[in-house]
Scaffold this active site. Structure first.
Site, short mmCIF file in Angstrom:
data_model
loop_
_atom_site.label_atom_id
_atom_site.label_comp_id
_atom_site.label_asym_id
_atom_site.label_seq_id
_atom_site.Cartn_x
_atom_site.Cartn_y
_atom_site.Cartn_z
CB SER A 113 -32.87 -5.78 -27.93
OG SER A 113 -32.00 -6.30 -26.96
CE LYS A 145 -32.94 -10.28 -52.28
NZ LYS A 145 -32.25 -9.51 -53.35
CG ASN A 194 -34.04 -14.82 -48.54
OD1 ASN A 194 -34.58 -15.87 -48.21
ND2 ASN A 194 -33.23 -14.15 -47.73
N GLY A 246 -25.94 -6.92 -50.18
CA GLY A 246 -25.48 -7.95 -51.09
C GLY A 246 -25.25 -7.27 -52.43
N GLY A 247 -26.31 -7.23 -53.25
CA GLY A 247 -26.22 -6.53 -54.52
C GLY A 247 -26.59 -5.07 -54.43
CD GLU A 266 -20.14 -5.44 -48.97
OE1 GLU A 266 -20.40 -5.94 -50.07
OE2 GLU A 266 -19.09 -4.80 -48.75
CE LYS A 299 -36.28 -15.19 -25.19
NZ LYS A 299 -35.18 -16.04 -24.67
CB SER A 348 -32.33 -8.71 -44.89
OG SER A 348 -31.44 -9.74 -44.51
CG ASN A 362 -36.63 -17.52 -45.78
OD1 ASN A 362 -37.60 -17.98 -45.19
ND2 ASN A 362 -36.73 -16.52 -46.65
#
Length: 329
Positions: free
Chosen positions: A37, A62, A89, A188-189, A213, A282, A313, A316
């Site tokens: 960008s 994932k 995910n 996350g984890g 995070e 986009k 990441s 969805n």
């Protein structure tokens, strides 16, 4: 890619495992695009390269770890089937990888997981078992089901095979754009963060790795700074991929060893970054996928004349919920 730094650390995952995962996943996982960008480059006075895992199979990184893990099961284990627990995910990734490998899959999902993720998981052929995340431990429920049905548990992040698979995202990024000064990875984890950190520190030794995070789910940041594993209970964040209770037994020491720093961003900053990526780049990005961009756009991570990699990441997201997030922002 030939590593520039020998990986001699006594951990359950090393760079050789990431390389092996890349070979195993060739032809199964997509080589995702890298986008830039100009607006963000000017704002940060740096070059930023987004590794767009929202274009990966099942819409997130994932799939890399899930497929790598399932491909290493024995034939007897594949016949038994697998069970996992995930807000979405990893659930979709296990469901698709299992279908491709003809392995029965059961997924434990919170009842409030995004409907788009539930529907996709079911569409890939997995059996879904819903639970109330305010009342039930997903790990305990999955363990109970595994015991009753004799299934193999594939955790969403605290598994050496999963971690190695996730690390292939950074491996691909550096192979395409060259060495980096900084790599930003959502956390996350810690599976994606630790796997990518292993790859980055081996292929680009001078690269600084920072995990990102939400403020409301800052257990990894607190763990990193105190060197003691911290937890968080059902954090109220729009970044549902970061609602994990803590880093894992495998990922925590890997993060401490390979990661240079942790940063946190607010809910407003996540929404702003998500909106920026939808409107200006986009591309459809979910809140967790916008964490790295949020750290840059907000100035939480300061940059100057740097070459930066950022892992997007996943993408969805429930479109109705996304539109409401944009309206709220």
């Amino acid at each position: 890619m030939t590593p520039k730094l020998a990986d001699k650390n006594p951990f359950p995952v090393c760079f050789a495992d990431v390389e092996a995962a890349a070979k195993r996943l060739h032809g199964k996982a997509f080589k995702t695009p890298v986008l830039t960008s100009e607006t963000l480059n000017k704002q940060t006075n740096s070059q930023v390269f987004f590794k767009c895992e929202n274009f990966q199979r099942t819409g997130s990184f994932k799939f890399r770890g899930a497929c790598n893990a399932l491909m290493q099961l024995s034939e007897a284990e594949k016949l038994r089937g697998v069970v996992t627990f995930s807000s979405g995910n990893h659930a979709q990734a296990i469901a698709l990888a299992a279908r491709l490998l003809a392995i029965p899959a059961t997924v434990v999902m919170p009842a409030d997981a995004p409907k788009v993720k539930q529907e996709a998981t079911r569409g890939y052929g997995a059996e879904i078992i819903l639970y109330d995340r305010t009342q039930v431990s997903r790990e305990e429920l999955a363990a109970q089901i595994a015991g009753e049905r004799n299934l193999i548990i594939i955790p969403p992040y605290d598994d050496a095979r999963v971690i190695a698979g996730q690390g292939t995202a950074a491996l691909e990024l550096i192979a395409e754009v060259g060495e980096l000064d900084l790599l930003l990875v959502c956390c996350g984890g810690g599976g994606l963060l630790s796997g990518c950190a292993i790859a980055a520190k081996t292929c680009s030794p001078q690269c600084k790795v920072i995990g990102v995070e939400p403020d409301r789910a800052d257990d990894a940041a607190r763990s990193f700074r105190t060197k003691t594993l911290q937890t968080v209970s059902n954090p109220d964040t729009i970044a549902d991929g970061a609602r994990t209770p803590s880093l894992g037994k495998l990922t925590f020491p890997l993060v401490l060893h390979y990661v240079d720093d942790m940063a946190t961003v607010s809910e407003a900053e996540i929404r702003k970054a998500m909106f920026f990526m939808w409107e200006r780049m986009k591309i459809v990005v979910e809140p967790t996928g916008a964490l790295a961009a949020a750290a840059l756009l907000s100035g939480v991570v300061r940059t100057e004349n740097m070459k930066i990699g950022a892992i997007v990441s996943g993408g969805n997201v429930d479109l109705r919920q996304a539109c409401q997030l944009f309206y709220d922002s």
